[in-house]
Motif scaffolding. Structure first.
Motif, mmCIF file in Angstrom:
data_model
loop_
_atom_site.group_PDB
_atom_site.id
_atom_site.type_symbol
_atom_site.label_atom_id
_atom_site.label_comp_id
_atom_site.label_asym_id
_atom_site.label_seq_id
_atom_site.Cartn_x
_atom_site.Cartn_y
_atom_site.Cartn_z
ATOM 1 N N ILE A 56 15.905 0.907 -31.409
ATOM 2 C CA ILE A 56 15.545 -0.516 -31.415
ATOM 3 C C ILE A 56 14.892 -0.885 -32.740
ATOM 4 N N GLY A 57 14.010 -0.012 -33.233
ATOM 5 C CA GLY A 57 13.364 -0.277 -34.510
ATOM 6 C C GLY A 57 14.336 -0.310 -35.668
ATOM 7 N N LEU A 58 15.365 0.535 -35.609
ATOM 8 C CA LEU A 58 16.351 0.585 -36.697
ATOM 9 C C LEU A 58 17.219 -0.664 -36.756
ATOM 10 N N VAL A 59 17.509 -1.266 -35.610
ATOM 11 C CA VAL A 59 18.406 -2.425 -35.596
ATOM 12 C C VAL A 59 17.660 -3.752 -35.663
ATOM 13 N N SER A 60 16.339 -3.705 -35.598
ATOM 14 C CA SER A 60 15.567 -4.937 -35.588
ATOM 15 C C SER A 60 15.379 -5.465 -37.005
ATOM 16 N N PRO A 61 15.415 -6.790 -37.186
ATOM 17 C CA PRO A 61 15.251 -7.358 -38.531
ATOM 18 C C PRO A 61 13.821 -7.275 -39.048
ATOM 19 N N ASN A 62 12.851 -7.161 -38.142
ATOM 20 C CA ASN A 62 11.443 -7.102 -38.533
ATOM 21 C C ASN A 62 10.628 -6.549 -37.358
ATOM 22 N N PRO A 63 9.338 -6.251 -37.571
ATOM 23 C CA PRO A 63 8.524 -5.708 -36.475
ATOM 24 C C PRO A 63 8.433 -6.634 -35.265
ATOM 25 N N GLU A 64 8.382 -7.941 -35.503
ATOM 26 C CA GLU A 64 8.334 -8.883 -34.382
ATOM 27 C C GLU A 64 9.612 -8.804 -33.549
ATOM 28 N N GLY A 65 10.745 -8.668 -34.242
ATOM 29 C CA GLY A 65 12.007 -8.516 -33.524
ATOM 30 C C GLY A 65 12.041 -7.242 -32.705
ATOM 31 N N ALA A 66 11.487 -6.159 -33.252
ATOM 32 C CA ALA A 66 11.431 -4.892 -32.513
ATOM 33 C C ALA A 66 10.576 -5.037 -31.268
ATOM 34 N N SER A 67 9.470 -5.760 -31.389
ATOM 35 C CA SER A 67 8.603 -5.976 -30.226
ATOM 36 C C SER A 67 9.327 -6.752 -29.130
ATOM 37 N N ASN A 68 10.131 -7.722 -29.537
ATOM 38 C CA ASN A 68 10.874 -8.518 -28.550
ATOM 39 C C ASN A 68 12.016 -7.725 -27.933
ATOM 40 N N LEU A 69 12.781 -7.003 -28.774
ATOM 41 C CA LEU A 69 13.903 -6.221 -28.251
ATOM 42 C C LEU A 69 13.435 -5.081 -27.357
ATOM 43 N N GLY A 70 12.219 -4.609 -27.597
ATOM 44 C CA GLY A 70 11.698 -3.496 -26.812
ATOM 45 C C GLY A 70 11.019 -3.890 -25.518
ATOM 46 N N LEU A 71 11.040 -5.178 -25.181
ATOM 47 C CA LEU A 71 10.374 -5.625 -23.958
ATOM 48 C C LEU A 71 10.853 -4.931 -22.681
ATOM 49 N N PRO A 72 12.168 -4.591 -22.562
ATOM 50 C CA PRO A 72 12.572 -3.869 -21.347
ATOM 51 C C PRO A 72 11.813 -2.568 -21.118
ATOM 52 N N LEU A 73 11.344 -1.933 -22.184
ATOM 53 C CA LEU A 73 10.577 -0.691 -22.036
ATOM 54 C C LEU A 73 9.265 -0.935 -21.311
ATOM 55 N N THR A 74 8.751 -2.152 -21.404
ATOM 56 C CA THR A 74 7.497 -2.479 -20.737
ATOM 57 C C THR A 74 7.703 -3.300 -19.467
ATOM 58 N N MET A 75 8.854 -3.971 -19.345
ATOM 59 C CA MET A 75 9.105 -4.802 -18.174
ATOM 60 C C MET A 75 9.700 -4.026 -17.013
ATOM 61 N N LEU A 76 10.513 -3.014 -17.315
ATOM 62 C CA LEU A 76 11.160 -2.252 -16.238
ATOM 63 C C LEU A 76 10.165 -1.637 -15.252
ATOM 64 N N PRO A 77 9.007 -1.111 -15.712
ATOM 65 C CA PRO A 77 8.059 -0.582 -14.725
ATOM 66 C C PRO A 77 7.573 -1.628 -13.725
ATOM 67 N N LEU A 78 7.564 -2.906 -14.125
ATOM 68 C CA LEU A 78 7.149 -3.964 -13.200
ATOM 69 C C LEU A 78 8.181 -4.184 -12.100
ATOM 70 N N LEU A 79 9.434 -3.771 -12.353
ATOM 71 C CA LEU A 79 10.504 -3.900 -11.355
ATOM 72 C C LEU A 79 10.862 -2.537 -10.785
#
Length: 269
Positions: free
Chosen positions: A174-197
């Motif tokens: 995710i970090g490699l394909v992201s245009p910037n750190p903010e983009g990586a944080s957004n693209l990586g949200l499933p890593l933090t949202m999946l435990p809620l489901l």
């Protein structure tokens, strides 16, 4: 006599250790990122235990409110949620290296290309295991009482390390394909949202039918149920163990192949 030249394997090992040292030094010099991602699971643990604990326990215990019962249930879920949070931090760290041009410089150096990725991954796994010790200590302080044998503790540690390895490879991609750190944080949200489901906070049987199947078979639920069984001595279930290990191996291989292909691709001019 001339000195024996190091073998390619020795070069690769040396490069891996160098990049691992770089990753750990970076984490030590900039601890705020790790502390920030740790804040969420700690706050969720305290919130669900002290605000919702009695209600949740009553629902799980047939009307009898016993907060300690819910503490035992939620801590394994929070532990694996922490793994996802730390891996999200790794995605941001890799994206930062990409935007600052460090990765481009590494591509031109006479080093093993895989070592750049391996250093991030192993460094993240080490940080994750240390963070899990902190979360476990907080759990023990608020009443978590595991009933695991030494062998079950080792198995639990191995499972958490395996989950961390799998999620970190995905996070590096995710970090490699992201245009910037903010983009990586957004693209990586499933890593933090999946435990809620997942079964982290409530049993999947208590979920609406539409969510139950997804929650039961997504990567986090089998791992959480396996960890819960190991720490509480309640049995892990063959299906949960197979699904947990299978998901981890599949995500590790997928993440590694994805990261190698993406990192080896020449940057656009």
């Amino acid at each position: 006599m001339s000195a024996v030249a190091p073998t390619p394997r020795a070069h690769a090992l040396r490069d891996n250790l160098t990049m691992l040292r770089r990753s750990l030094l970076h984490a030590r010099r900039y601890p705020s990122l790790t502390l920030n991602v740790l804040l969420t699971p700690v706050m969720l643990l305290l919130l669900f235990v002290y605000v919702f604990g009695n209600v949740m326990s009553a629902g799980m215990g047939g009307g009898h409110a016993d907060r300690s019962q819910y503490v035992a249930y939620i801590v394994p879920g929070i532990l694996l949620m922490t793994v996802g949070m730390i891996s999200l931090g790794t995605a941001v760290s890799v994206a930062t290296d990409m935007t600052e041009g460090i990765m481009a410089r590494f591509r031109t150096m006479a080093i093993s290309r895989a070592s750049v990725l391996v250093g991030h991954v192993i460094g993240s796994v080490i940080q994750t295991m240390l963070a899990l010790v902190l979360i476990l200590a907080i759990g023990l302080a608020i009443g978590f009482r595991p009933n695991a044998t030494p062998v079950e503790w080792l198995a639990a540690a191995g499972l958490m390390a395996l989950v961390s390895l799998a999620l970190t490879w995905i996070a590096v991609g995710i970090g490699l394909v992201s245009p910037n750190p903010e983009g990586a944080s957004n693209l990586g949200l499933p890593l933090t949202m999946l435990p809620l489901l997942s079964s982290a906070f409530v049993p999947v049987d208590a979920m609406p039918t539409g969510f139950r199947w997804f929650a039961e078979y997504q990567p986090f639920s089998p791992a959480i149920e396996t960890l819960r069984g190991l720490l509480l001595g309640s049995g892990i279930g063959t299906l949960n163990a197979v699904l947990a290990v299978g998901w981890c191996l599949a995500l590790t291989v997928l993440g590694y192949v994805w990261c190698r292909a993406r990192f080896n691709r020449e940057p656009r001019r």
